[in-house]
Design an enzyme around this catalytic site. Structure first.
Site, PDB file in Angstrom:
ATOM      1  N   HIS A   5     -12.278 179.424  19.562  1.00  0.00           N
ATOM      2  CA  HIS A   5     -11.188 179.952  20.395  1.00  0.00           C
ATOM      3  C   HIS A   5     -11.605 180.343  21.805  1.00  0.00           C
ATOM      4  CE1 HIS A   5     -10.404 180.757  16.086  1.00  0.00           C
ATOM      5  NE2 HIS A   5      -9.253 180.187  16.399  1.00  0.00           N
ATOM      6  N   GLY A  21      -2.942 192.325  26.202  1.00  0.00           N
ATOM      7  CA  GLY A  21      -2.416 191.350  25.255  1.00  0.00           C
ATOM      8  C   GLY A  21      -2.114 190.019  25.935  1.00  0.00           C
ATOM      9  N   ARG A  25      -1.645 188.788  32.311  1.00  0.00           N
ATOM     10  CA  ARG A  25      -2.086 190.125  32.748  1.00  0.00           C
ATOM     11  C   ARG A  25      -3.589 190.100  33.036  1.00  0.00           C
ATOM     12  NH1 ARG A  25       0.925 195.240  33.380  1.00  0.00           N
ATOM     13  NH2 ARG A  25       2.740 194.132  34.087  1.00  0.00           N
ATOM     14  N   ARG A  88      -9.287 197.789  25.122  1.00  0.00           N
ATOM     15  CA  ARG A  88      -7.932 197.220  25.148  1.00  0.00           C
ATOM     16  C   ARG A  88      -7.093 197.995  26.148  1.00  0.00           C
ATOM     17  NH1 ARG A  88      -2.901 195.846  23.599  1.00  0.00           N
ATOM     18  NH2 ARG A  88      -1.613 197.417  22.569  1.00  0.00           N
ATOM     19  N   VAL A  89      -6.375 197.278  27.000  1.00  0.00           N
ATOM     20  CA  VAL A  89      -5.469 197.909  27.967  1.00  0.00           C
ATOM     21  C   VAL A  89      -4.065 197.367  27.689  1.00  0.00           C
ATOM     22  CG1 VAL A  89      -7.130 198.481  29.781  1.00  0.00           C
ATOM     23  CG2 VAL A  89      -6.220 196.179  29.714  1.00  0.00           C
ATOM     24  N   GLY A  90      -3.248 198.178  27.022  1.00  0.00           N
ATOM     25  CA  GLY A  90      -1.964 197.657  26.573  1.00  0.00           C
ATOM     26  C   GLY A  90      -0.818 198.602  26.815  1.00  0.00           C
ATOM     27  N   ASP A 180       1.469 200.687  18.661  1.00  0.00           N
ATOM     28  CA  ASP A 180       1.090 199.417  19.310  1.00  0.00           C
ATOM     29  C   ASP A 180       0.930 198.391  18.186  1.00  0.00           C
ATOM     30  OD1 ASP A 180      -1.492 199.666  18.171  1.00  0.00           O
ATOM     31  OD2 ASP A 180      -2.500 199.068  20.022  1.00  0.00           O
ATOM     32  N   MET A 181       0.258 197.287  18.447  1.00  0.00           N
ATOM     33  CA  MET A 181       0.115 196.297  17.372  1.00  0.00           C
ATOM     34  C   MET A 181      -1.330 195.815  17.196  1.00  0.00           C
ATOM     35  SD  MET A 181       3.652 194.117  17.795  1.00  0.00           S
ATOM     36  CE  MET A 181       3.563 193.506  16.113  1.00  0.00           C
ATOM     37  N   GLU A 182      -2.300 196.493  17.813  1.00  0.00           N
ATOM     38  CA  GLU A 182      -3.673 195.961  17.786  1.00  0.00           C
ATOM     39  C   GLU A 182      -4.790 196.979  17.570  1.00  0.00           C
ATOM     40  OE1 GLU A 182      -1.593 195.303  20.427  1.00  0.00           O
ATOM     41  OE2 GLU A 182      -0.999 193.242  19.979  1.00  0.00           O
TER      42      GLU A 182
HETATM   43  N1  HPA Z   1       6.169 198.593  18.933  1.00  0.00           N
HETATM   44  C1  HPA Z   1       4.969 198.013  18.923  1.00  0.00           C
HETATM   45  N2  HPA Z   1       4.274 197.762  20.010  1.00  0.00           N
HETATM   46  C2  HPA Z   1       4.802 198.097  21.191  1.00  0.00           C
HETATM   47  C3  HPA Z   1       6.054 198.706  21.282  1.00  0.00           C
HETATM   48  C4  HPA Z   1       6.762 198.966  20.090  1.00  0.00           C
HETATM   49  O1  HPA Z   1       7.880 199.504  20.100  1.00  0.00           O
HETATM   50  N3  HPA Z   1       6.311 198.906  22.595  1.00  0.00           N
HETATM   51  C5  HPA Z   1       5.250 198.444  23.291  1.00  0.00           C
HETATM   52  N4  HPA Z   1       4.335 197.947  22.441  1.00  0.00           N
END
Ligand code: HPA
Length: 235
Positions: A5, A21, A25, A88-90, A180-182
């Protein structure tokens, strides 16, 4: 050596990689915050760059959305490219009542509904935590720069569109700042492979109050997070 990858040359990455992410960016950060940045990888358009910040070598690369995607890139950066620090910068959605839009959140730890860390740990609960040195440095930098910073637990969700609306109220009660998701996945990979990791987030929306940043506020808050993150990367 290139991985499935990442097609960068050996030694192409700095010891510290900042990871948004969105690969665009990553390009924006490289073009606006780094000096002499060059693109070092472009597999699947998941761009990565290496340049310098205040004369010190720093890389930036996108990690995509969700724990499966970021886990692949973080794993290969650490294992195959010798990266030592992942920042991570999110962005995140706030759940705790006293978290405000524009706050910067430093994820001291990350809870999750993902099974990845149980898979790593014989089905036991693993406390997915950030590296204390990076955490302390980021919080110090935020205070120095007068950025409104919150430090604590976040929740890394597998589902952005969750059917469990009640869970957000439970998170609020348990003191979870935001979703967040990570983060929990990145902390798990770093622990497994012996690297340091930290997640720094801007609050782009408040899930319970239904508030969201305007695009100007988004940019201002992103820039604040970036100066905190870049100072953390070189200190
Ligand atoms: N959920 C998950 N991740 C996110 C959200 C959310 O509402 N907003 C920004 N990142």
């Amino acid at each position: 050596m290139a991985t499935p990858h990442i097609n960068a040359a050996d030694g192409a990455f700095a010891e510290t990689v900042l990871m948004p992410g969105d690969p665009l960016r990553a390009q924006y950060i490289a073009e606006n915050f780094l000096e002499n940045a060059e693109r070092v990888t472009d597999v699947r358009n998941m761009f990565g760059y290496t340049g310098t910040y205040k004369g010190k070598k720093v890389s930036v690369m996108g990690h995509g959305m969700g724990i499966p995607s970021c886990s692949i890139y973080v794993h290969e950066l650490i294992k195959d490219y010798g990266v030592k620090n992942i920042i991570r910068v999110g962005s995140c959605g706030a759940v705790k009542d006293d978290v405000k839009l524009m706050d910067v959140i430093v994820a001291q730890g990350a809870s999750t509904d993902s099974k990845v860390n149980r898979t790593r740990f014989a089905n036991h609960d693993f406390a997915a935590i950030s590296d204390f040195h990076l955490l302390e440095t980021a919080v110090g930098e935020a205070r120095k720069q007068n950025v409104s910073v919150r430090v604590g637990n976040v929740f890394s969700a597998d589902l952005f569109y969750s059917p469990e609306a009640d869970l957000f109220n439970t998170m609020d009660k348990l003191g979870i700042l935001a979703v967040d998701m990570e983060a929990a996945g990145i902390y798990g990979v770093a622990a497994e492979l012996g690297a340091r990791a930290l997640t720094i987030l801007t609050v782009s929306d408040h899930i319970i109050r239904g508030e969201a940043l305007s695009s100007d506020e988004r940019q201002k808050s992103f820039n604040e997070m970036m100066t905190v993150s870049l100072e953390t990367a070189i200190n």
